[in-house]
Design a protein around this motif. Structure first.
Motif, PDB file in Angstrom:
ATOM      1  N   UNK A 121      -8.378  27.301 -58.035  1.00 43.65           N
ATOM      2  CA  UNK A 121      -7.312  27.108 -57.040  1.00 43.65           C
ATOM      3  C   UNK A 121      -6.319  26.054 -57.527  1.00 43.65           C
ATOM      4  N   UNK A 122      -5.027  26.247 -57.279  1.00 39.86           N
ATOM      5  CA  UNK A 122      -4.051  25.251 -57.709  1.00 39.86           C
ATOM      6  C   UNK A 122      -4.187  23.942 -56.941  1.00 39.86           C
ATOM      7  N   UNK A 123      -3.856  22.846 -57.630  1.00 45.71           N
ATOM      8  CA  UNK A 123      -3.929  21.502 -57.069  1.00 45.71           C
ATOM      9  C   UNK A 123      -2.599  20.807 -57.316  1.00 45.71           C
TER      10      UNK A 123
ATOM     11  N   UNK B 265      -0.820  16.776 -56.733  1.00 37.88           N
ATOM     12  CA  UNK B 265      -1.358  15.421 -56.632  1.00 37.88           C
ATOM     13  C   UNK B 265      -0.245  14.406 -56.842  1.00 37.88           C
ATOM     14  N   UNK B 266      -0.374  13.263 -56.183  1.00 33.35           N
ATOM     15  CA  UNK B 266       0.452  12.095 -56.489  1.00 33.35           C
ATOM     16  C   UNK B 266      -0.442  10.859 -56.428  1.00 33.35           C
ATOM     17  N   UNK B 267       0.149   9.681 -56.327  1.00 37.67           N
ATOM     18  CA  UNK B 267      -0.651   8.457 -56.343  1.00 37.67           C
ATOM     19  C   UNK B 267      -1.527   8.306 -55.107  1.00 37.67           C
ATOM     20  N   UNK B 268      -1.192   9.011 -54.023  1.00 34.65           N
ATOM     21  CA  UNK B 268      -1.928   8.853 -52.775  1.00 34.65           C
ATOM     22  C   UNK B 268      -2.800  10.047 -52.401  1.00 34.65           C
ATOM     23  N   UNK B 269      -2.323  11.262 -52.676  1.00 38.14           N
ATOM     24  CA  UNK B 269      -2.956  12.463 -52.141  1.00 38.14           C
ATOM     25  C   UNK B 269      -3.345  13.449 -53.244  1.00 38.14           C
ATOM     26  N   UNK B 270      -4.420  14.183 -52.974  1.00 38.56           N
ATOM     27  CA  UNK B 270      -4.807  15.332 -53.775  1.00 38.56           C
ATOM     28  C   UNK B 270      -4.941  16.508 -52.821  1.00 38.56           C
ATOM     29  N   UNK B 271      -4.190  17.580 -53.088  1.00 32.56           N
ATOM     30  CA  UNK B 271      -4.145  18.725 -52.184  1.00 32.56           C
ATOM     31  C   UNK B 271      -4.515  19.978 -52.964  1.00 32.56           C
ATOM     32  N   UNK B 272      -5.489  20.716 -52.434  1.00 31.72           N
ATOM     33  CA  UNK B 272      -5.930  21.973 -53.034  1.00 31.72           C
ATOM     34  C   UNK B 272      -5.451  23.130 -52.179  1.00 31.72           C
TER      35      UNK B 272
ATOM     36  N   UNK C 241      -6.424  24.104 -48.522  1.00 28.85           N
ATOM     37  CA  UNK C 241      -7.884  24.100 -48.516  1.00 28.85           C
ATOM     38  C   UNK C 241      -8.484  22.693 -48.484  1.00 28.85           C
ATOM     39  N   UNK C 242      -7.747  21.715 -48.980  1.00 25.99           N
ATOM     40  CA  UNK C 242      -8.253  20.341 -48.936  1.00 25.99           C
ATOM     41  C   UNK C 242      -7.095  19.368 -49.001  1.00 25.99           C
ATOM     42  N   UNK C 243      -7.188  18.291 -48.219  1.00 27.74           N
ATOM     43  CA  UNK C 243      -6.249  17.167 -48.287  1.00 27.74           C
ATOM     44  C   UNK C 243      -7.082  15.893 -48.391  1.00 27.74           C
ATOM     45  N   UNK C 244      -7.062  15.280 -49.566  1.00 26.33           N
ATOM     46  CA  UNK C 244      -7.846  14.068 -49.813  1.00 26.33           C
ATOM     47  C   UNK C 244      -6.894  12.904 -50.057  1.00 26.33           C
ATOM     48  N   UNK C 245      -7.170  11.781 -49.382  1.00 22.38           N
ATOM     49  CA  UNK C 245      -6.351  10.572 -49.524  1.00 22.38           C
ATOM     50  C   UNK C 245      -7.119   9.559 -50.377  1.00 22.38           C
ATOM     51  N   UNK C 246      -6.536   9.186 -51.508  1.00 30.73           N
ATOM     52  CA  UNK C 246      -7.205   8.274 -52.435  1.00 30.73           C
ATOM     53  C   UNK C 246      -7.398   6.882 -51.837  1.00 30.73           C
TER      54      UNK C 246
ATOM     55  N   UNK D 142      -0.354  35.570 -52.382  1.00 29.12           N
ATOM     56  CA  UNK D 142       0.985  35.088 -52.708  1.00 29.12           C
ATOM     57  C   UNK D 142       1.089  34.857 -54.216  1.00 29.12           C
ATOM     58  N   UNK D 143       2.289  35.025 -54.728  1.00 27.43           N
ATOM     59  CA  UNK D 143       2.596  34.665 -56.107  1.00 27.43           C
ATOM     60  C   UNK D 143       2.949  33.176 -56.155  1.00 27.43           C
ATOM     61  N   UNK D 144       2.522  32.504 -57.224  1.00 32.05           N
ATOM     62  CA  UNK D 144       2.996  31.133 -57.452  1.00 32.05           C
ATOM     63  C   UNK D 144       4.325  31.231 -58.187  1.00 32.05           C
ATOM     64  N   UNK D 145       5.401  30.897 -57.481  1.00 27.63           N
ATOM     65  CA  UNK D 145       6.736  31.037 -58.077  1.00 27.63           C
ATOM     66  C   UNK D 145       7.052  29.874 -59.003  1.00 27.63           C
ATOM     67  N   UNK D 146       6.671  28.669 -58.600  1.00 26.94           N
ATOM     68  CA  UNK D 146       6.846  27.511 -59.466  1.00 26.94           C
ATOM     69  C   UNK D 146       5.914  26.395 -59.012  1.00 26.94           C
TER      70      UNK D 146
END
Length: 289
Positions: free
Chosen positions: A1-3, A5-12, A21-26, A80-84
């Motif tokens: 599954x695509x992920x 991420x930035x300095x605060x969040x990881x989203x799947x 599917x997931x929202x994790x806060x570092x 869905x297609x991943x366009x970018x």
């Protein structure tokens, strides 16, 4: 599954349904999204398109012809297609095809963009009409957030805080999933809705045309929660499966049919009309703390 991420969040995310599917806060070390436990509800954040809610007899009429769709439309079950994609954003694309036209007689391009900024996740629904005739549709979100978020907290420690004091009735949902023709009192000049499981024993809390354009999920035992901004969405649903430990905050441009609906698509409450070549965009933003 695509992920992303930035300095605060990881989203799947999952390309099927373009679903969170997931929202994790570092920083807080918390997962904020419901885990889709099938014992209660096997979804985490379905996208509602091209209808929101239930059609009367699962049928809508356009230009004299019947079309059949199940609750919340078909996008949540399509790949869905991943366009970018880059590190902190992703755009999914669903385009009309022979299968969609059997249920929904329109050409469309439907994009869903997820973008991270600090501790916020923005979700944009972008509908484009590539045809020469108008496109009639609805669109909405259905993200489910964990309640409670941390050990030592209970469901009833949590509440929804509205941006402004609200006086609003709850529009009841019939056994067939349709909106009743009357509301019952719910909010009386208050900005707080306490969460209890019994609140959802008769399906979702459906609210129309609130003064508030944001709500905050808070609790009485910690400072953790989230703010949910939904400008431009005229309807708000709040829902949980029976006795499940989550709450859905659902911004809608569109709503289920009323019990006395004539089933005509162009007369449907909350329906959006998009002219040939035009674009429609709505964005909701969740900020986690």
């Amino acid at each position: 599954m695509p992920v992303i991420e930035n300095d605060s969040l990881v989203v799947t995310l999952d390309p099927k349904g373009a679903e969170l599917k997931r929202i994790y806060h570092k920083g807080t070390n918390l997962d904020y999204l419901w885990n889709a436990d099938p014992a209660f509800w096997a979804k985490s954040s379905p996208i509602l398109f091209p209808i929101v809610g239930t059609l009367k007899s699962d049928t809508v009429v356009y230009e004299g012809k019947d079309y059949h769709m199940g609750r919340h439309g078909f996008a949540r079950d399509r790949e869905f297609m991943i366009e970018k994609q880059d590190k902190s954003s992703i755009v999914f694309l669903l385009v009309s095809d022979e299968d969609t036209r059997e249920k929904f007689p329109f050409e469309f391009e439907f994009r869903v963009e997820y973008r991270l900024s600090q501790s916020s996740l923005s979700v944009t629904y972008h509908v484009k009409n590539p045809d020469t005739k108008p496109l009639w549709f609805s669109v909405g979100g259905h993200p489910a957030f964990k309640v409670p978020l941390a050990q030592g907290e209970g469901y009833t420690d949590y509440y929804i805080e509205f941006e402004k004091p609200e006086t609003a009735g709850r529009w009841l949902i019939s056994k067939d999933g349709l909106i009743e023709d009357h509301s019952t009192p719910l909010l009386d000049n208050t900005n707080r809705l306490p969460l209890v499981h019994e609140l959802f024993y008769k399906d979702a809390v459906v609210l129309k045309h609130l003064e508030s354009a944001s709500v905050t999920l808070r609790n009485s035992k910690s400072t953790h929660g989230l703010r949910f901004d939904y400008p431009g969405f005229p309807f708000l649903g709040i829902w949980a499966a029976k006795d499940a430990d989550f709450v859905c905050i659902e911004p809608w441009c569109g709503i289920a049919d009323r019990v006395n609906s004539n089933q005509q698509l162009t007369e449907k409450e909350g329906i959006e009309k998009l002219e040939s070549g035009a674009d429609f965009r709505r964005t909701w933003v969740a900020t986690f703390f």
